[in-house]
Write an enzyme that holds these catalytic residues in place. Structure first.
Site, mmCIF file in Angstrom:
data_model
loop_
_atom_site.group_PDB
_atom_site.id
_atom_site.type_symbol
_atom_site.label_atom_id
_atom_site.label_comp_id
_atom_site.label_asym_id
_atom_site.label_seq_id
_atom_site.Cartn_x
_atom_site.Cartn_y
_atom_site.Cartn_z
ATOM 1 N N HIS A 52 0.786 -1.087 0.187
ATOM 2 C CA HIS A 52 0.173 -0.156 -0.259
ATOM 3 C C HIS A 52 1.119 1.049 0.346
ATOM 4 C CE1 HIS A 52 1.506 0.199 4.133
ATOM 5 N NE2 HIS A 52 1.312 -0.517 4.067
HETATM 6 P P1 TYD Z 1 -1.965 -2.542 7.653
HETATM 7 O O1 TYD Z 1 -1.263 -1.814 7.109
HETATM 8 O O2 TYD Z 1 -2.231 -3.551 5.845
HETATM 9 O O3 TYD Z 1 -0.307 -3.984 7.448
HETATM 10 P P2 TYD Z 1 0.773 -3.621 6.982
HETATM 11 O O4 TYD Z 1 1.239 -2.812 6.416
HETATM 12 O O5 TYD Z 1 2.219 -4.235 8.267
HETATM 13 O O6 TYD Z 1 1.234 -5.602 6.448
HETATM 14 O O7 TYD Z 1 -2.737 -3.086 8.378
HETATM 15 C C1 TYD Z 1 -3.153 -4.785 9.278
HETATM 16 C C2 TYD Z 1 -3.953 -4.352 9.661
HETATM 17 O O8 TYD Z 1 -4.260 -3.566 11.114
HETATM 18 C C3 TYD Z 1 -5.151 -3.418 9.160
HETATM 19 O O9 TYD Z 1 -6.480 -3.464 9.195
HETATM 20 C C4 TYD Z 1 -5.481 -1.724 9.809
HETATM 21 C C5 TYD Z 1 -4.589 -2.356 11.600
HETATM 22 N N1 TYD Z 1 -4.082 -1.405 11.656
HETATM 23 C C6 TYD Z 1 -4.272 -0.931 13.020
HETATM 24 O O10 TYD Z 1 -5.576 -0.576 13.744
HETATM 25 N N2 TYD Z 1 -4.292 0.344 13.588
HETATM 26 C C7 TYD Z 1 -2.133 0.338 13.061
HETATM 27 O O11 TYD Z 1 -1.935 1.288 13.445
HETATM 28 C C8 TYD Z 1 -1.448 -0.308 12.131
HETATM 29 C C9 TYD Z 1 -0.454 0.010 11.495
HETATM 30 C C10 TYD Z 1 -2.831 -1.357 11.491
#
Ligand code: TYD
Length: 136
Positions: A52
């Site tokens: 992302h």
């Molecule tokens: P995501 O940012 O997509 O993870 P990564 O980029 O590390 O693979 O987040 C994964 C899930 O966690 C998504 O459902 C949102 C949640 N999340 C939070 O609730 N708070 C946060 O600070 C972060 C980074 C993610």
């Protein structure tokens, strides 16, 4: 944003026979105030994270333990950066697509972020991200 804005930052390291110490101050060692810290751990072999971009969020990614790769993509250029030192951080500016892979077993990825979690700040669709960067 240009991929060359994303750089490895070398943090202060106080070496000591009792164990080393590194510190990071918002707006001093990194170009933003720290509003949130999160970390990835217990990552299974072969897993990929990220996938992302953020519209306005600035982040700093550190391999607190072990190693992994960060692949950055500004819509024109891509680069793969291997992180394996707890006194190095990768600054990731807004509007930068990122993926993380090649996690070593037991690795911990800590992220310092300039703002609280906000799902509206994400581009989760690559085509939408490319469209946004190409119209800027
Ligand atoms: P995501 O940012 O997509 O993870 P990564 O980029 O590390 O693979 O987040 C994964 C899930 O966690 C998504 O459902 C949102 C949640 N999340 C939070 O609730 N708070 C946060 O600070 C972060 C980074 C993610």
């Amino acid at each position: 944003m240009d991929i060359n804005l994303c750089k490895i930052i070398d943090f202060p390291k106080i070496t000591d026979p009792r164990g080393n110490l590194t510190f990071i101050e918002g707006h001093n060692h990194i170009p933003f105030d720290i509003q949130r810290v999160y970390y990835l751990y217990d990552v299974p072999g072969g897993a990929e994270r990220g996938g992302h971009a953020h519209k306005a969020l600035h982040q700093l990614i550190i391999a607190m333990s072990g190693s992994f790769d960060v692949i950055l993509d500004d819509g024109k250029n891509k680069k793969r950066i291997h992180l394996n030192r707890s006194y190095h951080g990768l600054y990731v500016c807004p509007m930068m697509w990122r993926e993380l892979d090649n996690f070593s077993s037991g690795s911990v990825c800590m992220v310092l972020a300039s703002n609280k979690y906000d799902e509206d700040d994400y581009y989760r669709d690559y085509a939408e991200f490319i469209q946004a960067v190409s119209t800027k």
